[in-house]
Write a protein that holds these residues in place. Sequence first.
Motif, PDB file in Angstrom:
ATOM      1  N   GLY A  54      -8.350 -39.095  -9.898  1.00  0.00           N
ATOM      2  CA  GLY A  54      -9.190 -37.936 -10.181  1.00  0.00           C
ATOM      3  C   GLY A  54      -9.653 -37.865 -11.617  1.00  0.00           C
ATOM      4  N   LYS A  55      -9.924 -39.006 -12.194  1.00  0.00           N
ATOM      5  CA  LYS A  55     -10.269 -39.037 -13.612  1.00  0.00           C
ATOM      6  C   LYS A  55     -11.543 -38.256 -13.912  1.00  0.00           C
ATOM      7  CE  LYS A  55     -10.837 -42.285 -17.455  1.00  0.00           C
ATOM      8  NZ  LYS A  55     -10.680 -43.708 -17.873  1.00  0.00           N
ATOM      9  N   ILE A  56     -12.524 -38.323 -13.024  1.00  0.00           N
ATOM     10  CA  ILE A  56     -13.814 -37.701 -13.328  1.00  0.00           C
ATOM     11  C   ILE A  56     -13.905 -36.270 -12.799  1.00  0.00           C
ATOM     12  CG2 ILE A  56     -14.962 -39.937 -13.411  1.00  0.00           C
ATOM     13  CD1 ILE A  56     -16.183 -39.292 -10.659  1.00  0.00           C
ATOM     14  N   ALA A  57     -12.777 -35.736 -12.348  1.00  0.00           N
ATOM     15  CA  ALA A  57     -12.786 -34.332 -11.916  1.00  0.00           C
ATOM     16  C   ALA A  57     -12.925 -33.424 -13.133  1.00  0.00           C
ATOM     17  CB  ALA A  57     -11.494 -34.010 -11.161  1.00  0.00           C
ATOM     18  N   GLY A  58     -13.760 -32.421 -13.038  1.00  0.00           N
ATOM     19  CA  GLY A  58     -13.967 -31.495 -14.140  1.00  0.00           C
ATOM     20  C   GLY A  58     -15.159 -30.604 -13.858  1.00  0.00           C
ATOM     21  N   ARG A  59     -15.876 -30.232 -14.895  1.00  0.00           N
ATOM     22  CA  ARG A  59     -17.062 -29.377 -14.745  1.00  0.00           C
ATOM     23  C   ARG A  59     -18.259 -30.046 -15.420  1.00  0.00           C
ATOM     24  NH1 ARG A  59     -12.720 -25.971 -14.785  1.00  0.00           N
ATOM     25  NH2 ARG A  59     -12.788 -24.228 -13.310  1.00  0.00           N
ATOM     26  N   GLY A  60     -19.218 -30.433 -14.588  1.00  0.00           N
ATOM     27  CA  GLY A  60     -20.400 -31.109 -15.097  1.00  0.00           C
ATOM     28  C   GLY A  60     -21.462 -30.137 -15.570  1.00  0.00           C
ATOM     29  N   THR A  61     -22.206 -30.573 -16.571  1.00  0.00           N
ATOM     30  CA  THR A  61     -23.368 -29.825 -17.051  1.00  0.00           C
ATOM     31  C   THR A  61     -24.605 -30.657 -16.738  1.00  0.00           C
ATOM     32  OG1 THR A  61     -22.078 -28.882 -18.857  1.00  0.00           O
ATOM     33  CG2 THR A  61     -24.475 -28.765 -19.053  1.00  0.00           C
ATOM     34  N   TYR A  62     -25.612 -30.015 -16.078  1.00  0.00           N
ATOM     35  CA  TYR A  62     -26.771 -30.760 -15.600  1.00  0.00           C
ATOM     36  C   TYR A  62     -28.052 -30.213 -16.217  1.00  0.00           C
ATOM     37  CZ  TYR A  62     -23.498 -32.589 -12.195  1.00  0.00           C
ATOM     38  OH  TYR A  62     -22.423 -33.211 -11.612  1.00  0.00           O
ATOM     39  N   GLY A  63     -28.993 -31.125 -16.458  1.00  0.00           N
ATOM     40  CA  GLY A  63     -30.293 -30.740 -16.996  1.00  0.00           C
ATOM     41  C   GLY A  63     -31.214 -30.214 -15.911  1.00  0.00           C
ATOM     42  N   PRO A  64     -32.431 -29.816 -16.314  1.00  0.00           N
ATOM     43  CA  PRO A  64     -33.397 -29.261 -15.345  1.00  0.00           C
ATOM     44  C   PRO A  64     -33.736 -30.236 -14.226  1.00  0.00           C
ATOM     45  CG  PRO A  64     -34.125 -28.879 -17.607  1.00  0.00           C
ATOM     46  CD  PRO A  64     -32.949 -29.801 -17.685  1.00  0.00           C
ATOM     47  N   ASP A  65     -33.633 -31.529 -14.546  1.00  0.00           N
ATOM     48  CA  ASP A  65     -33.960 -32.535 -13.535  1.00  0.00           C
ATOM     49  C   ASP A  65     -32.759 -32.919 -12.682  1.00  0.00           C
ATOM     50  OD1 ASP A  65     -32.509 -33.752 -15.484  1.00  0.00           O
ATOM     51  OD2 ASP A  65     -33.951 -35.377 -15.879  1.00  0.00           O
ATOM     52  N   GLY A  66     -31.605 -32.237 -12.917  1.00  0.00           N
ATOM     53  CA  GLY A  66     -30.414 -32.521 -12.122  1.00  0.00           C
ATOM     54  C   GLY A  66     -29.570 -33.665 -12.636  1.00  0.00           C
ATOM     55  N   ASP A  67     -29.994 -34.271 -13.762  1.00  0.00           N
ATOM     56  CA  ASP A  67     -29.206 -35.366 -14.328  1.00  0.00           C
ATOM     57  C   ASP A  67     -28.016 -34.821 -15.108  1.00  0.00           C
ATOM     58  OD1 ASP A  67     -30.888 -37.253 -13.278  1.00  0.00           O
ATOM     59  OD2 ASP A  67     -32.123 -37.403 -15.095  1.00  0.00           O
ATOM     60  N   LEU A  68     -26.923 -35.561 -15.070  1.00  0.00           N
ATOM     61  CA  LEU A  68     -25.702 -35.182 -15.784  1.00  0.00           C
ATOM     62  C   LEU A  68     -25.931 -35.257 -17.295  1.00  0.00           C
ATOM     63  CD1 LEU A  68     -22.585 -34.552 -15.610  1.00  0.00           C
ATOM     64  CD2 LEU A  68     -22.259 -37.037 -15.857  1.00  0.00           C
ATOM     65  N   GLU A  69     -25.597 -34.159 -17.985  1.00  0.00           N
ATOM     66  CA  GLU A  69     -25.704 -34.139 -19.444  1.00  0.00           C
ATOM     67  C   GLU A  69     -24.341 -34.242 -20.111  1.00  0.00           C
ATOM     68  OE1 GLU A  69     -27.860 -30.603 -20.395  1.00  0.00           O
ATOM     69  OE2 GLU A  69     -29.810 -31.542 -20.003  1.00  0.00           O
ATOM     70  N   ASP A  70     -23.321 -33.633 -19.487  1.00  0.00           N
ATOM     71  CA  ASP A  70     -21.975 -33.684 -20.062  1.00  0.00           C
ATOM     72  C   ASP A  70     -20.965 -33.400 -18.961  1.00  0.00           C
ATOM     73  OD1 ASP A  70     -20.022 -34.025 -21.932  1.00  0.00           O
ATOM     74  OD2 ASP A  70     -20.264 -32.074 -22.890  1.00  0.00           O
ATOM     75  N   LEU A  71     -19.739 -33.801 -19.216  1.00  0.00           N
ATOM     76  CA  LEU A  71     -18.654 -33.537 -18.267  1.00  0.00           C
ATOM     77  C   LEU A  71     -17.459 -33.018 -19.051  1.00  0.00           C
ATOM     78  CD1 LEU A  71     -17.401 -33.836 -15.358  1.00  0.00           C
ATOM     79  CD2 LEU A  71     -16.539 -36.050 -16.126  1.00  0.00           C
ATOM     80  N   ALA A  72     -17.043 -31.797 -18.728  1.00  0.00           N
ATOM     81  CA  ALA A  72     -15.823 -31.244 -19.315  1.00  0.00           C
ATOM     82  C   ALA A  72     -14.672 -31.598 -18.382  1.00  0.00           C
ATOM     83  CB  ALA A  72     -15.941 -29.728 -19.470  1.00  0.00           C
ATOM     84  N   ALA A  73     -13.814 -32.478 -18.842  1.00  0.00           N
ATOM     85  CA  ALA A  73     -12.713 -32.937 -17.996  1.00  0.00           C
ATOM     86  C   ALA A  73     -11.745 -31.801 -17.696  1.00  0.00           C
ATOM     87  CB  ALA A  73     -11.972 -34.075 -18.696  1.00  0.00           C
TER      88      ALA A  73
END
Length: 506
Positions: A54-73
Amino acid sequence: MSWKKEVDELALRRTMAEKMGGEEKVARQHSRGKMDARARIAAIVDPGSFREIGKIAGRGTYGPDGDLEDLAASNFIFGRANIDGRPVVASADDFTVRGGAADAALHRKFIQCEAMAHEYRLPLIRMVDGTGGGGSVKTLEDMGYTYIPHVPGWDEIIANLDTVPVVALALGPTAGLGAARVVASHYSIMVRGLSQLFAAGPAVAAAIGDTLDREELGGSDVHTRNGVVDDEVASEAEAFAAARRFLSYLPSSIHERAARISCSDPVDRREEALLSIVPREAKQVYSMRRICNAVFDQGSFFEMGARWGRAAITAFARLDGWPVAVLASDPSYLGGSWDAKTSEKVERFVKLADQFHLPIVHLVDNPGFMIGGEAERTGTIRYGVQAMNAIYRAKVPLASVVVRRAYGIAGSAMSNAERFQYRFAWPSGDWGSLPIEGGVEVAYKSELEAAQDPAAHLAAIRERLNRVRSPFRTAEKFGVEDIIDPRDTRPLLCEFAELAWRVLKE
């Protein structure tokens, strides 16, 4: 057609997760003299053996186009690893992500960590730092409502306590659920000056007028003396070493048996110092730990809980490579008398040994339960009887060595008297329903009152009684199985360990 784009995103997400709470917060963690969560896992397990889940489990932040901008683990890391080549489940709270609070937690990760240890019968390591996924007042505003408290996955924590070795390391200020996760273990450790543990920290305690700082409220001086936590160490590295060593004496679960290791210490080693280590003067103390180091495999003696319940020594050791649980009196504290805390410690340790199928060696110098007003106020007799019950309920083989005193109910708790007594006594053995020194005046009260010279008459009575208190008189009646030369203790206990493990491996 290729899935390279998604694989690249996976690598990006993993890289983001490795940032933990960000450079600034990780640096702040290090500046406090604390390792970060990933470094802790790397330090406690075998090199290169950790596979995170579960390494990538967390809270993602996405841009207007739906692309991942950041991930808070998430603030909890766990996975499968090895310790000394054996598989374990290793976990660590990440204090750099919201101090381990609930609003940064994914509780399913906690639950899956505990479930993995239980279902695959693997030892579990918890490195706790912060609230351990516990509550945060800020969460209430974000949620917009309050909730009746419950602890997700606590049934898995109980299941693990019943089936696999659980080690908990408090590695920072640890409160609420984090504190509960430390206590719900078989072996717990605090780092002096670095770790504090409390139901609620100083800021909350101030609401009831408590003005104690962190160390005063819940430092290692508090909790390694009251039995909440087993041991204190000076550094995180020492904590990791102690955890690994504790696990080395235990099986991976109650469904297995602990391993024997190769041993170069001769079975027939006879230490000359044992012949004179017990003083002839009954009130003089001696070092029971010196006896332990002389009797068990050299370098194998590992004590736990040394700072609380101090009239009893609880430890693991080896005899010709076989692991054993060691229960021993400490005559340097309360003369070895069992007070309430000592009795509580004995009960817990005997249950641990029995649960994980370790033979018990009991080195006895017990003048009885502690007496007096404080002993009565703390309920010594209740805790003492519970310790005795644990010894009687234990199914594992037990060998006792009566080094000196065995008096009263506490003295009789050396072993289950209804089973075969694998027991040896040293020539210094001294036993009875109560010490002669304390019972003569009561038993001969009327005779002494009628004597012309009570002091001389009392001395004569004591001389007569001392002639019959010889352990050889008891052996004549087969009241004790064998009196031995103290130097023969190691060879005889190695014989016991071999026979005990023949039974335990069946």
